[in-house]
Design a protein around this motif. Structure first.
Motif, mmCIF file in Angstrom:
data_model
loop_
_atom_site.group_PDB
_atom_site.id
_atom_site.type_symbol
_atom_site.label_atom_id
_atom_site.label_comp_id
_atom_site.label_asym_id
_atom_site.label_seq_id
_atom_site.Cartn_x
_atom_site.Cartn_y
_atom_site.Cartn_z
ATOM 1 N N MET A 1 -0.607 -28.934 -40.543
ATOM 2 C CA MET A 1 0.342 -28.102 -41.245
ATOM 3 C C MET A 1 1.554 -27.913 -40.349
ATOM 4 S SD MET A 1 -0.170 -25.574 -44.165
ATOM 5 C CE MET A 1 -1.688 -26.329 -44.447
ATOM 6 N N SER A 2 2.712 -27.977 -40.941
ATOM 7 C CA SER A 2 3.956 -27.897 -40.190
ATOM 8 C C SER A 2 4.168 -26.502 -39.616
ATOM 9 C CB SER A 2 5.126 -28.246 -41.109
ATOM 10 O OG SER A 2 6.351 -27.930 -40.507
ATOM 11 N N ALA A 3 4.751 -26.460 -38.447
ATOM 12 C CA ALA A 3 5.106 -25.186 -37.825
ATOM 13 C C ALA A 3 6.273 -24.536 -38.562
ATOM 14 C CB ALA A 3 5.460 -25.403 -36.359
ATOM 15 N N ASN A 4 6.936 -25.295 -39.436
ATOM 16 C CA ASN A 4 8.061 -24.747 -40.203
ATOM 17 C C ASN A 4 7.598 -23.777 -41.291
ATOM 18 O OD1 ASN A 4 9.758 -26.324 -38.669
ATOM 19 N ND2 ASN A 4 9.921 -27.945 -40.208
ATOM 20 N N LEU A 5 6.320 -23.834 -41.645
ATOM 21 C CA LEU A 5 5.812 -22.916 -42.665
ATOM 22 C C LEU A 5 5.474 -21.573 -42.020
ATOM 23 C CD1 LEU A 5 3.358 -25.174 -44.731
ATOM 24 C CD2 LEU A 5 5.718 -24.576 -45.273
ATOM 25 N N SER A 6 5.845 -20.506 -42.683
ATOM 26 C CA SER A 6 5.538 -19.177 -42.154
ATOM 27 C C SER A 6 4.031 -18.949 -42.179
ATOM 28 C CB SER A 6 6.235 -18.112 -43.000
ATOM 29 O OG SER A 6 5.584 -17.977 -44.253
ATOM 30 N N PRO A 7 3.535 -18.024 -41.372
ATOM 31 C CA PRO A 7 2.091 -17.726 -41.386
ATOM 32 C C PRO A 7 1.596 -17.305 -42.772
ATOM 33 C CG PRO A 7 3.104 -16.777 -39.441
ATOM 34 C CD PRO A 7 4.225 -17.312 -40.297
ATOM 35 N N LEU A 8 2.411 -16.562 -43.489
ATOM 36 C CA LEU A 8 2.036 -16.131 -44.836
ATOM 37 C C LEU A 8 1.826 -17.339 -45.746
ATOM 38 C CD1 LEU A 8 3.361 -13.218 -46.861
ATOM 39 C CD2 LEU A 8 3.570 -15.493 -47.851
ATOM 40 N N VAL A 9 2.783 -18.254 -45.745
ATOM 41 C CA VAL A 9 2.700 -19.450 -46.591
ATOM 42 C C VAL A 9 1.529 -20.319 -46.139
ATOM 43 C CG1 VAL A 9 3.890 -21.583 -47.275
ATOM 44 C CG2 VAL A 9 5.136 -19.413 -47.250
ATOM 45 N N GLN A 10 1.361 -20.493 -44.836
ATOM 46 C CA GLN A 10 0.239 -21.284 -44.322
ATOM 47 C C GLN A 10 -1.092 -20.712 -44.784
ATOM 48 O OE1 GLN A 10 0.102 -22.071 -40.133
ATOM 49 N NE2 GLN A 10 2.108 -23.041 -40.105
ATOM 50 N N SER A 11 -1.241 -19.396 -44.692
ATOM 51 C CA SER A 11 -2.499 -18.757 -45.114
ATOM 52 C C SER A 11 -2.790 -19.027 -46.578
ATOM 53 C CB SER A 11 -2.437 -17.241 -44.879
ATOM 54 O OG SER A 11 -2.384 -16.957 -43.523
ATOM 55 N N PHE A 12 -1.761 -18.873 -47.417
ATOM 56 C CA PHE A 12 -1.950 -19.091 -48.851
ATOM 57 C C PHE A 12 -2.292 -20.546 -49.141
ATOM 58 C CE2 PHE A 12 -0.369 -20.015 -53.155
ATOM 59 C CZ PHE A 12 -1.058 -19.054 -53.871
ATOM 60 N N VAL A 13 -1.553 -21.458 -48.535
ATOM 61 C CA VAL A 13 -1.766 -22.891 -48.769
ATOM 62 C C VAL A 13 -3.160 -23.303 -48.312
ATOM 63 C CG1 VAL A 13 -1.023 -25.205 -48.048
ATOM 64 C CG2 VAL A 13 0.678 -23.507 -48.774
ATOM 65 N N LEU A 14 -3.573 -22.863 -47.123
ATOM 66 C CA LEU A 14 -4.910 -23.212 -46.619
ATOM 67 C C LEU A 14 -6.005 -22.634 -47.513
ATOM 68 C CD1 LEU A 14 -4.377 -22.825 -42.779
ATOM 69 C CD2 LEU A 14 -4.776 -24.956 -44.052
ATOM 70 N N HIS A 15 -5.834 -21.381 -47.901
ATOM 71 C CA HIS A 15 -6.844 -20.759 -48.770
ATOM 72 C C HIS A 15 -6.912 -21.459 -50.122
ATOM 73 C CE1 HIS A 15 -9.454 -17.827 -50.578
ATOM 74 N NE2 HIS A 15 -8.608 -17.735 -51.586
ATOM 75 N N PHE A 16 -5.767 -21.791 -50.678
ATOM 76 C CA PHE A 16 -5.756 -22.444 -51.980
ATOM 77 C C PHE A 16 -6.418 -23.807 -51.911
ATOM 78 C CE2 PHE A 16 -4.042 -20.777 -55.830
ATOM 79 C CZ PHE A 16 -4.066 -21.835 -56.713
ATOM 80 N N GLY A 17 -6.245 -24.501 -50.789
ATOM 81 C CA GLY A 17 -6.937 -25.771 -50.599
ATOM 82 C C GLY A 17 -8.441 -25.584 -50.582
ATOM 83 N N GLU A 18 -8.909 -24.548 -49.883
ATOM 84 C CA GLU A 18 -10.351 -24.256 -49.846
ATOM 85 C C GLU A 18 -10.861 -23.874 -51.232
ATOM 86 O OE1 GLU A 18 -12.454 -24.751 -47.335
ATOM 87 O OE2 GLU A 18 -10.717 -25.567 -46.283
ATOM 88 N N MET A 19 -10.116 -23.046 -51.941
ATOM 89 C CA MET A 19 -10.534 -22.644 -53.287
ATOM 90 C C MET A 19 -10.534 -23.845 -54.219
ATOM 91 S SD MET A 19 -11.528 -19.656 -53.088
ATOM 92 C CE MET A 19 -11.955 -19.588 -54.804
ATOM 93 N N GLY A 20 -9.560 -24.715 -54.071
ATOM 94 C CA GLY A 20 -9.504 -25.917 -54.907
ATOM 95 C C GLY A 20 -10.756 -26.744 -54.754
ATOM 96 N N SER A 21 -11.221 -26.898 -53.522
ATOM 97 C CA SER A 21 -12.432 -27.703 -53.312
ATOM 98 C C SER A 21 -13.641 -27.028 -53.944
ATOM 99 C CB SER A 21 -12.653 -27.981 -51.828
ATOM 100 O OG SER A 21 -12.889 -26.801 -51.114
ATOM 101 N N ARG A 22 -13.652 -25.710 -54.007
ATOM 102 C CA ARG A 22 -14.751 -24.992 -54.680
ATOM 103 C C ARG A 22 -14.659 -25.119 -56.202
ATOM 104 N NH1 ARG A 22 -13.845 -20.192 -50.689
ATOM 105 N NH2 ARG A 22 -15.076 -20.943 -48.951
#
Length: 190
Positions: A1-22
């Motif tokens: 994940m790019s360092a250009n993404l804010s921590p808030l956006v990174q958290s959401f994107v990572l979580h959504f990826g995990e939820m997607g796999s579920r």
């Protein structure tokens, strides 16, 4: 994940990826969707590759899947030949898309199989029992899909009001039952 993404956006994107796999979709598809959803402007594939640090082919496949689900909208920007993507703005519209697509991909095929199974003649008591159970399941799924067909026609404001009622619906039904029982004629005493 790019360092250009804010921590808030990174958290959401990572979580959504995990939820997607579920939910049965590829993790990357979930991450691409989340990034598009949060982005204030449409993104091109190169933007997504850079932001998520994933391969161009993975981004391309993810965008195709999201387009198949009607969750990624193709946009063209003046003076730019690249394809840009965004998501629907209205979360209620997104919810409707997800519900309809899941129904088409999961519920409708299940109903077809159940109906087909029920058309066969049972050859034993065990099969008659199994068919009865399958019939019960089919009836329930048909009731749910009928309810869904009614609910999806509701305007967003009405649907939001219905959801806001929550447990109040149960209280309303209990009150209705009490009123109906009071209105029923009682047996005469001698």
């Amino acid at each position: 994940m790019s360092a250009n993404l804010s921590p808030l956006v990174q958290s959401f994107v990572l979580h959504f990826g995990e939820m997607g796999s579920r939910w049965g979709i590829n993790r990357t598809v979930g991450q691409v969707y989340a990034l598009l959803y949060l982005s204030p402007e449409p993104l091109c594939a190169d933007d997504i590759v850079e932001a998520l640090a994933i391969s161009r082919s993975n981004v391309s496949m993810s965008l195709k899947e999201l387009q198949a689900w009607n969750l990624a909208i193709l946009k063209h920007l003046p003076g730019d030949r690249r394809d840009f993507f965004t998501t629907p703005e209205d979360v209620w519209h997104i919810l409707r898309i997800l519900a309809e697509e899941r129904k088409k991909r999961e519920i409708d095929p299940t109903l077809s199989v159940l109906r087909e199974i029920l058309m066969t003649t049972p050859e034993s008591e065990s099969e008659r029992h199994a068919q009865k159970r399958i019939e019960d399941m089919k009836v329930l799924i048909e009731q749910l899909t009928g309810w869904y067909d009614d609910v999806k026609k509701l305007e967003t404001e009405r649907l939001a009001s219905l959801l806001a009622l929550g447990a109040k619906v149960t209280k309303l039904l209990d009150t209705k039952d009490k009123i109906v029982s009071l209105a029923k004629p009682r047996g005469k005493k001698r």
